[in-house]
Design a protein around this motif. Structure first.
Motif, short mmCIF file in Angstrom:
data_model
loop_
_atom_site.label_atom_id
_atom_site.label_comp_id
_atom_site.label_asym_id
_atom_site.label_seq_id
_atom_site.Cartn_x
_atom_site.Cartn_y
_atom_site.Cartn_z
N LEU A 110 0.82 -0.92 -0.09
CA LEU A 110 -0.17 0.09 0.10
C LEU A 110 0.61 1.58 -0.59
O LEU A 110 0.54 2.07 -0.56
N ARG A 111 2.18 0.86 0.94
CA ARG A 111 2.38 2.83 0.66
C ARG A 111 3.68 2.52 -0.62
O ARG A 111 3.52 4.14 -1.31
N SER A 112 3.84 2.01 -1.12
CA SER A 112 4.57 1.48 -2.30
C SER A 112 4.00 2.16 -3.61
O SER A 112 3.93 2.89 -4.83
N TYR A 113 2.71 1.98 -3.53
CA TYR A 113 1.06 2.29 -4.39
C TYR A 113 1.37 3.26 -4.56
O TYR A 113 1.05 4.43 -5.66
N ARG A 114 0.96 4.16 -3.23
CA ARG A 114 0.70 5.26 -3.10
C ARG A 114 1.80 6.33 -3.43
O ARG A 114 1.77 7.46 -4.58
N ARG A 115 3.70 5.83 -3.26
CA ARG A 115 4.40 6.95 -3.65
C ARG A 115 4.83 6.76 -5.28
O ARG A 115 5.39 7.42 -5.76
N SER A 116 4.70 5.57 -5.76
CA SER A 116 4.58 5.32 -7.39
C SER A 116 3.44 5.45 -8.07
O SER A 116 3.91 6.02 -8.88
N ILE A 121 -5.08 4.82 -1.65
CA ILE A 121 -5.63 3.42 -1.78
C ILE A 121 -7.67 3.72 -2.60
O ILE A 121 -8.53 4.68 -2.33
N TRP A 122 -8.22 2.79 -3.13
CA TRP A 122 -9.69 3.50 -4.27
C TRP A 122 -10.79 3.28 -3.59
O TRP A 122 -11.52 3.83 -2.79
N ILE A 123 -10.06 1.45 -2.47
CA ILE A 123 -11.42 1.12 -1.44
C ILE A 123 -10.31 0.31 -0.97
O ILE A 123 -10.17 0.00 -1.09
N ARG A 124 -10.95 0.35 0.67
CA ARG A 124 -10.34 -0.25 1.74
C ARG A 124 -11.23 -1.06 2.84
O ARG A 124 -12.49 0.38 3.48
N GLY A 125 -11.74 -2.22 2.78
CA GLY A 125 -12.78 -2.56 3.51
C GLY A 125 -12.00 -3.63 4.89
O GLY A 125 -11.46 -4.28 4.48
N GLN A 126 -12.33 -3.20 5.82
CA GLN A 126 -11.90 -4.04 7.33
C GLN A 126 -13.12 -4.89 7.93
O GLN A 126 -13.88 -3.83 8.12
N GLY A 127 -12.88 -5.77 8.29
CA GLY A 127 -13.87 -6.06 9.17
C GLY A 127 -13.43 -7.72 9.86
O GLY A 127 -12.84 -8.59 10.05
N LEU A 128 -14.81 -8.17 10.37
CA LEU A 128 -14.69 -9.90 11.09
C LEU A 128 -13.73 -9.90 12.43
O LEU A 128 -12.23 -10.73 11.85
N GLN A 129 -13.67 -8.30 12.64
CA GLN A 129 -12.81 -8.38 14.14
C GLN A 129 -11.51 -8.09 14.06
O GLN A 129 -10.46 -9.12 14.18
N GLY A 130 -10.89 -7.41 12.73
CA GLY A 130 -9.08 -7.62 12.14
C GLY A 130 -9.11 -8.51 11.44
O GLY A 130 -7.72 -8.20 10.94
N LEU A 131 -9.49 -9.76 11.46
CA LEU A 131 -9.11 -10.58 9.90
C LEU A 131 -9.46 -10.00 9.05
O LEU A 131 -8.93 -10.61 7.34
N MET A 132 -10.27 -9.86 8.30
CA MET A 132 -10.44 -8.88 6.93
C MET A 132 -10.15 -8.01 6.54
O MET A 132 -10.29 -6.20 7.86
N ASP A 133 -9.17 -7.93 6.03
CA ASP A 133 -8.30 -5.79 5.62
C ASP A 133 -7.70 -6.72 3.51
O ASP A 133 -7.16 -6.79 2.92
N TYR A 134 -8.53 -5.44 3.60
CA TYR A 134 -8.22 -5.75 1.39
C TYR A 134 -8.46 -4.32 1.16
O TYR A 134 -9.17 -3.56 1.60
N SER A 135 -7.79 -3.99 -0.15
CA SER A 135 -7.37 -2.83 -0.50
C SER A 135 -7.42 -3.48 -2.56
O SER A 135 -7.51 -3.73 -2.73
N PHE A 136 -8.28 -2.09 -2.61
CA PHE A 136 -8.38 -2.28 -4.27
C PHE A 136 -7.48 -0.61 -4.81
O PHE A 136 -7.68 0.27 -4.19
N LEU A 137 -6.41 -0.99 -5.56
CA LEU A 137 -5.52 -0.61 -6.03
C LEU A 137 -6.17 0.04 -7.21
O LEU A 137 -6.17 -0.38 -8.25
N ASP A 138 -6.25 1.74 -7.45
CA ASP A 138 -6.35 1.65 -9.24
C ASP A 138 -5.47 0.96 -9.76
O ASP A 138 -5.11 2.64 -10.72
N LEU A 139 -4.60 0.78 -10.59
CA LEU A 139 -3.96 0.67 -11.39
C LEU A 139 -4.74 0.51 -13.48
O LEU A 139 -3.94 -0.20 -13.81
#
Length: 162
Positions: A110-116, A121-139
């Motif tokens: 995620l840091r590299s995506y922002r730098r380059s 991040i286009w969408i970042r979703g989090q849930g399931l008491q910390g088990l779920m963490d996903y991001s959509f990178l618009d490339l």
């Protein structure tokens, strides 16, 4: 140089009507059995779901999943006012993203995506008491793709470690 994508997990497609799309895949294309479910932000295990840090206290989308060809096909029918619904209104139905297991660890990716790219991040979703963490990178400009990546790959996902 090692490829960044270790494994393709999913092709995600946005549709106007999941039930209608599933019937077409099954009845016309002979592709099935799909698993259909509503993604809710107000019921276990998703009661802590946030998208871009905002709670999703309603039916977010209707989803259908099929494991085929060694990957998962995902159909997304946006219900709530989310980036997926905006995408459908602006672009119409069709392939939206691929999901991949990446070589680079998630937070570093995620840091590299922002730098380059200079983009958030286009969408970042989090849930399931910390088990779920996903991001959509618009490339799309760089590769023609939106890429979904994960901090944790859910245990029921098709996966082959290399």
């Amino acid at each position: 140089m090692q490829p960044e994508f270790k494994q393709l997990l999913q092709i995600g497609m946005i549709v106007r009507d999941v039930d209608k799309a599933v019937r077409y895949y099954e009845d016309v294309l002979g592709m099935g059995r799909w698993t259909v479910r509503c993604m809710r932000g107000d019921e276990p295990p998703m009661e802590d779901l946030t998208v871009d840090g905002k709670p999703m206290p309603c039916i977010v989308s209707k989803l259908a999943f099929l494991n085929a060809y060694g990957i998962e096909l995902e159909l997304i029918e946006p219900i709530a006012d989310t980036p997926f619904k905006q995408w459908l209104e602006e672009h119409g139905p069709g392939i939206h993203h691929i999901a991949a297991v990446t070589q680079t660890p998630y937070d570093e990716l995620l840091r590299s995506y922002r730098r380059s790219t200079g983009k958030d991040i286009w969408i970042r979703g989090q849930g399931l008491q910390g088990l779920m963490d996903y991001s959509f990178l618009d490339l799309r400009e760089e590769t023609g793709l939106i890429v979904e990546c994960y901090k944790n790959v859910h245990p029921d996902r098709p996966r082959t470690d290399f």
